[in-house]
Each structure stands twice: as C-alpha cells, then as structure tokens.
Enzyme design. Sequence first.
Site, PDB file in Angstrom:
ATOM      1  N   LYS A  22       1.053  -0.900  -0.206  1.00  0.00           N
ATOM      2  CA  LYS A  22      -0.161  -0.007  -0.104  1.00  0.00           C
ATOM      3  C   LYS A  22       0.549   1.514  -0.164  1.00  0.00           C
ATOM      4  CE  LYS A  22      -1.549   1.528   4.182  1.00  0.00           C
ATOM      5  NZ  LYS A  22      -1.551   3.127   4.306  1.00  0.00           N
ATOM      6  N   ARG A  92      -4.087  10.532   4.295  1.00  0.00           N
ATOM      7  CA  ARG A  92      -3.178  11.816   4.474  1.00  0.00           C
ATOM      8  C   ARG A  92      -2.112  11.328   3.232  1.00  0.00           C
ATOM      9  NH1 ARG A  92       1.203  11.640   6.349  1.00  0.00           N
ATOM     10  NH2 ARG A  92       0.962  13.718   7.317  1.00  0.00           N
ATOM     11  N   CYS A 116      -4.439  11.866  12.776  1.00  0.00           N
ATOM     12  CA  CYS A 116      -5.069  10.921  12.948  1.00  0.00           C
ATOM     13  C   CYS A 116      -5.087  10.328  14.093  1.00  0.00           C
ATOM     14  CB  CYS A 116      -4.465  10.040  11.906  1.00  0.00           C
ATOM     15  SG  CYS A 116      -3.229   9.161  12.272  1.00  0.00           S
ATOM     16  N   ARG A 121       0.977  14.063  12.939  1.00  0.00           N
ATOM     17  CA  ARG A 121       1.842  13.779  11.612  1.00  0.00           C
ATOM     18  C   ARG A 121       1.204  15.560  10.562  1.00  0.00           C
ATOM     19  NH1 ARG A 121      -0.716   8.739  10.078  1.00  0.00           N
ATOM     20  NH2 ARG A 121       0.642   8.596   9.090  1.00  0.00           N
ATOM     21  N   PRO A 122       2.423  16.353  11.005  1.00  0.00           N
ATOM     22  CA  PRO A 122       3.181  17.283  10.140  1.00  0.00           C
ATOM     23  C   PRO A 122       3.005  16.896   8.736  1.00  0.00           C
ATOM     24  CG  PRO A 122       4.699  16.617  12.336  1.00  0.00           C
ATOM     25  CD  PRO A 122       3.114  15.684  12.800  1.00  0.00           C
ATOM     26  N   ASP A 124       5.451  19.279   7.832  1.00  0.00           N
ATOM     27  CA  ASP A 124       6.107  21.135   7.217  1.00  0.00           C
ATOM     28  C   ASP A 124       8.000  20.383   6.869  1.00  0.00           C
ATOM     29  OD1 ASP A 124       6.713  19.206   9.696  1.00  0.00           O
ATOM     30  OD2 ASP A 124       8.939  19.901  10.625  1.00  0.00           O
ATOM     31  N   ASP A 310       5.214  -0.022  11.794  1.00  0.00           N
ATOM     32  CA  ASP A 310       3.731  -0.152  11.433  1.00  0.00           C
ATOM     33  C   ASP A 310       3.570  -1.686  12.248  1.00  0.00           C
ATOM     34  OD1 ASP A 310       3.309   1.456   8.204  1.00  0.00           O
ATOM     35  OD2 ASP A 310       2.951   1.857  10.338  1.00  0.00           O
ATOM     36  N   ILE A 332       8.722   6.578  16.921  1.00  0.00           N
ATOM     37  CA  ILE A 332       8.267   7.349  15.100  1.00  0.00           C
ATOM     38  C   ILE A 332       7.214   8.035  15.865  1.00  0.00           C
ATOM     39  CG2 ILE A 332       7.305   6.760  12.949  1.00  0.00           C
ATOM     40  CD1 ILE A 332      10.224   5.776  13.130  1.00  0.00           C
ATOM     41  N   ARG A 402      -8.467  -0.579   5.093  1.00  0.00           N
ATOM     42  CA  ARG A 402      -7.896   0.307   4.379  1.00  0.00           C
ATOM     43  C   ARG A 402      -6.114  -0.596   4.393  1.00  0.00           C
ATOM     44  NH1 ARG A 402      -6.369   5.189   7.797  1.00  0.00           N
ATOM     45  NH2 ARG A 402      -5.431   5.878   6.366  1.00  0.00           N
TER      46      ARG A 402
HETATM   47  C1  EPZ Z   1       4.798   6.239   6.420  1.00  0.00           C
HETATM   48  O1  EPZ Z   1       3.532   7.598   6.881  1.00  0.00           O
HETATM   49  C2  EPZ Z   1       3.155   4.973   6.077  1.00  0.00           C
HETATM   50  N1  EPZ Z   1       1.910   6.010   5.301  1.00  0.00           N
HETATM   51  C3  EPZ Z   1       3.048   4.946   7.629  1.00  0.00           C
HETATM   52  O2  EPZ Z   1       2.327   4.479   7.448  1.00  0.00           O
HETATM   53  C4  EPZ Z   1       4.345   5.085   8.496  1.00  0.00           C
HETATM   54  O3  EPZ Z   1       3.691   4.661   9.467  1.00  0.00           O
HETATM   55  C5  EPZ Z   1       5.144   5.807   8.326  1.00  0.00           C
HETATM   56  O4  EPZ Z   1       5.347   6.350   7.016  1.00  0.00           O
HETATM   57  C6  EPZ Z   1       6.802   6.235   9.256  1.00  0.00           C
HETATM   58  O5  EPZ Z   1       6.704   4.689   8.685  1.00  0.00           O
HETATM   59  C7  EPZ Z   1       2.418   5.560   3.475  1.00  0.00           C
HETATM   60  O6  EPZ Z   1       3.494   5.797   2.944  1.00  0.00           O
HETATM   61  C8  EPZ Z   1       1.595   6.450   3.139  1.00  0.00           C
HETATM   62  P1  EPZ Z   1       6.333  10.050   8.019  1.00  0.00           P
HETATM   63  P2  EPZ Z   1       4.098   8.948   6.716  1.00  0.00           P
HETATM   64  O7  EPZ Z   1       6.051  11.187   8.063  1.00  0.00           O
HETATM   65  O8  EPZ Z   1       4.822   9.569   5.746  1.00  0.00           O
HETATM   66  C9  EPZ Z   1       7.022  13.092  11.506  1.00  0.00           C
HETATM   67  C10 EPZ Z   1       0.378   2.441   7.585  1.00  0.00           C
HETATM   68  O9  EPZ Z   1      -0.632   2.249   8.939  1.00  0.00           O
HETATM   69  N2  EPZ Z   1       6.742  14.147  10.221  1.00  0.00           N
HETATM   70  O10 EPZ Z   1       7.324   8.770   7.920  1.00  0.00           O
HETATM   71  O11 EPZ Z   1       3.136   9.753   6.915  1.00  0.00           O
HETATM   72  C11 EPZ Z   1       6.071  12.793  11.933  1.00  0.00           C
HETATM   73  O12 EPZ Z   1       5.365  13.061  13.113  1.00  0.00           O
HETATM   74  C12 EPZ Z   1       0.936   4.073   7.844  1.00  0.00           C
HETATM   75  O13 EPZ Z   1       0.286   1.760   6.518  1.00  0.00           O
HETATM   76  C13 EPZ Z   1       7.308  15.552  10.676  1.00  0.00           C
HETATM   77  O14 EPZ Z   1       7.642  15.825  11.837  1.00  0.00           O
HETATM   78  O15 EPZ Z   1       5.391   9.113   8.145  1.00  0.00           O
HETATM   79  C14 EPZ Z   1       6.187  11.136  12.373  1.00  0.00           C
HETATM   80  O16 EPZ Z   1       6.428  11.227  13.819  1.00  0.00           O
HETATM   81  C15 EPZ Z   1       0.308   4.543   9.042  1.00  0.00           C
HETATM   82  N3  EPZ Z   1       7.108  16.432   9.666  1.00  0.00           N
HETATM   83  C16 EPZ Z   1       8.142  11.360  11.601  1.00  0.00           C
HETATM   84  O17 EPZ Z   1       8.094  11.936  11.143  1.00  0.00           O
HETATM   85  C17 EPZ Z   1       6.814  15.829   8.400  1.00  0.00           C
HETATM   86  O18 EPZ Z   1       6.285  16.716   8.013  1.00  0.00           O
HETATM   87  C18 EPZ Z   1       8.089   9.717  10.348  1.00  0.00           C
HETATM   88  O19 EPZ Z   1       6.950  10.835   9.918  1.00  0.00           O
HETATM   89  C19 EPZ Z   1       6.710  14.482   8.306  1.00  0.00           C
HETATM   90  C20 EPZ Z   1       6.937  14.085   9.599  1.00  0.00           C
END
Ligand code: EPZ
Length: 425
Positions: A22, A92, A116, A121-122, A124, A310, A332, A402
């Site tokens: 996915k 998202r 969520c 889920r920022p 930035d 995950d 994370i 999902r």
């Molecule tokens: C991806 O989400 C996955 N989703 C998530 O899977 C997964 O848990 C996550 O990566 C971590 O591996 C998809 O790929 C669609 P991140 P993503 O940006 O990209 C912080 C599932 O169950 N962050 O890697 O949104 C954030 O808060 C889903 O399939 C910022 O601070 O996650 C987190 O603590 C859930 N600023 C960390 O980084 C930002 O701009 C990692 O988030 C972006 C993220």
Amino acid sequence: MDAFRIIGGKKLSGSIAVRGAKNAALPILATCLLTDSPCRYRNVPLLRDIQTQVKILNTLGVETQWSGRSITTRLLDTYNSIAPYELVKTMRAGVVALGPLLAKRGECRVSLPGGCVIGERPIDLHLRGLEALGAEINVEHGDIYAKAPKGGLRGAEIYLGGTFGSSVTATANVMMAATLATGTTVIECAACEPEVVDLANCLNAMGARISGAGSPTMTIKGVRKLRGADWTVIPDRIEAATFLVLGAMTRSPITVTGARYEHMMAFCHVLRQMGVQIERKGRSMTVVPSSKRYRGTDFVTLPFPAFPTDCQAQTMALACIAEGTSVITERIYPERFMHAAELKRMGASIQVSGGQAIVQGTAHLEGTEVMASDLRASAALVNAACAAKGESLIRRIYHVDRGYERIEERLSKLGASIERVDAEG
Ligand code: EPZ
C-alpha cells in the site's frame, strides 16, 4: 457499521499470498501526474486507501481504468489542480500529489491532511523541501497553495530531517518534484524505506535520474520530461509481517508467499528473539509452530532498516501472550498505543507511558468486544481475536479495509472463524 465476529483458538494452516505494498502504491500512483503519457501500474492492492488515491487522481483530471490489480491512467485535456479536503482528510497520503502537481503544472491547491489517532502527522518537512526547490507555499483555511517560480522548480541541497528523523512521504513528495526541476537536487536525511526505493525505481524507469535511493543521501538530476510509467509494485512487508504474527499467535504453520525477506529483517529478528521460528524457502516464509511459550523481548521502532512502527501493534499482541516482560518503545509515533487498551480488555497486562509500553505476558487472551482505532491496531486485534479463547467482536473494521484486502476471506481460507457482521457503534 461493519464488525468482525471471530471465534478464537482455531488451528490454521495453508498459505496466504502477500499483496502489493500500500505504502509504495500510494506515491507510485501519483507519478502519473508527472507525465502527459499514459501509465500502467501492476500488483496494486485493492484497498480503500488506494480507491481514495484514485478518486484524488480523478479529481485532478486523470482518467483511470482497472483490470484486476492493474490500473492504467490517462491525462484528460482539461483538468483542475485541487486535491479536496473531503478526500485528503480520509487518506493523508493524498498529500503526495503536491510535489508532482507543483513540478508538472506549476501550481496547485492541496488540502492539509488531518492528523489521526496515531499522532499529529505534521507536513512541515514536505513544505520545507518544496520551498527549497523554489516553490512559494501559503497555507490558508486548511489548504496548501503552492506555486512554482516562473522558470519552474530549481534543484537544491535539502536537509529533510525532522525531530523524529526522516519522513517517508516527505521524501517521496520532494523526490517526485525534483525529477522535473532544473539542475540537481540532493536530499540529505532521506527516508530509506523499501517503498521509497520502489518509487525511485519507478521514476527512473520513467526517465528520471535518481541515485542513492535506499540511503540517507539521494541525488536527483532534473530532466525536461518523463515518459509514462509501466511499473509493478513491490510486495507489502507489513502485511507479510502481520500474517507471520497470526501464525505465531495461533501456533499455526502458516506460509506467507511473495514477500521479500530483505525488507523484513528487523521484524524477523525480533520474532526470532521471542522464540518464533520462521522457515524461509525462496519468497515463502513459514511459521514453525512451537509448543513452548514465546519469550518477552524489548524492541524500539525506528526508520528503516530498523523495526518498523507499522509492525508495533501486531508484535505487541504477540508479546501479550509471551512469557515475561516486553518493553516496547515507539520512537516514530509516541502515541501509537490505542490498541493497548483494547488488548487489555482481552486480558493483556500493559502499562503505557511516554512513548513506551511495558507488557507482562500472560498465558492466553480472552475473546470479548473491542474497537478498532487505526489500520495496524485493527490488524493486531484480528490476530489477537484469532488466538484468544472464545468469541470476539471487533467494531469499526473499516480501518482494516484501508490496508488489508478482503482479510476475512483470506483468513477464512486458512481456517479462521471470522465473519463480517453488521454491528452498531
Ligand atoms: C508513512 O507515513 C507511512 N504511510 C506510515 O504507514 C508509516 O507509519 C510512516 O511512514 C512511518 O514509517 C505511507 O507511506 C502512506 P513519516 P508518513 O512522514 O510518511 C514526523 C500505515 O499504517 N514528520 O515518515 O506520513 C511524523 O510525525 C501508515 O500504513 C514530521 O515531523 O510518516 C513522524 O513522527 C501509518 N514532519 C515521523 O516524522 C513531516 O513533515 C515519520 O513520519 C512529516 C513527518
């Protein structure tokens, strides 16, 4: 509202094929926005999140056609560049349309994705990266207005690290935007997840010039245009891990086919530490049932190649029936423990505080009514209910749909007693 009624304690057997990933398919589908040519994507899982992504592409002027698990895309002559809130809020990852739209069309409006239950889920880091490429970004009334400079995006050196380290979808967004920028982009602290590598490989097959994918430093040499994609999505390592935990918890010799072990080494290492024996043969992995109780163990979720967040909920469920204590640290998403309260309703002993969960193993779980809260938590509850003594009812299982394709049909084929029922609440 749909629920699963599950009668636990059954011995399962047989093999289950892993679907396409996915979290690779979601950004890969967005690559069709980077080209005027038709695209074809194969091994795409038939999931709610994928349907939402396809609807977002449709609103952006992309015509789509399914054939089994392949989908073709064609750009219509007239289109708008607005990804609406009502779609992005439910999924998202719709935010990954931002980079391609900015690079190809020069401007766009994409709704700010909501948070969520697993965290705020920022985005930035997404915005930091796109601004570094020269984009003008304004956020007003919940929408991101992005505009490229007159001559288009320009390559840049970008540090994309956040408080929690790298970001998967921010890396995807910035990488896609950089493929059509003028000049070279270097992304430092890029995410190394296999899904990011799959996206980079798909883009390179379209004519992009990306190197270093899978390492923290990625280099993207901008090109003038990209040809259409014809790409097969990698298997879903998280789905594969979920089914291996199911085999371990029900002490059943389940064989998971089609997964890539090299994407799951940290997860398999933790399972081995708990005493779960997994036999590998080519792309198949079989749980070897053991009569001995599993051992509690400690693990920390971190970016790839470390233990994936995950898989945290599913592995916590296994720790609930292991012998001894397991200390689970979530680096994370420190709030990603909604499943703990539900597992405690099933008799588990879990203390959660400050991004850490301490699990005291117990001999078995008891079936009861529980509530799904997010995608991976609900998968953990399905596994727990299959292993528990007695009957369980899991409400709000749209969360499962999902990320897991027709899970009740597939688990029934393994001998699980699981049916989808209509239940209020
Ligand atoms: C991806 O989400 C996955 N989703 C998530 O899977 C997964 O848990 C996550 O990566 C971590 O591996 C998809 O790929 C669609 P991140 P993503 O940006 O990209 C912080 C599932 O169950 N962050 O890697 O949104 C954030 O808060 C889903 O399939 C910022 O601070 O996650 C987190 O603590 C859930 N600023 C960390 O980084 C930002 O701009 C990692 O988030 C972006 C993220």
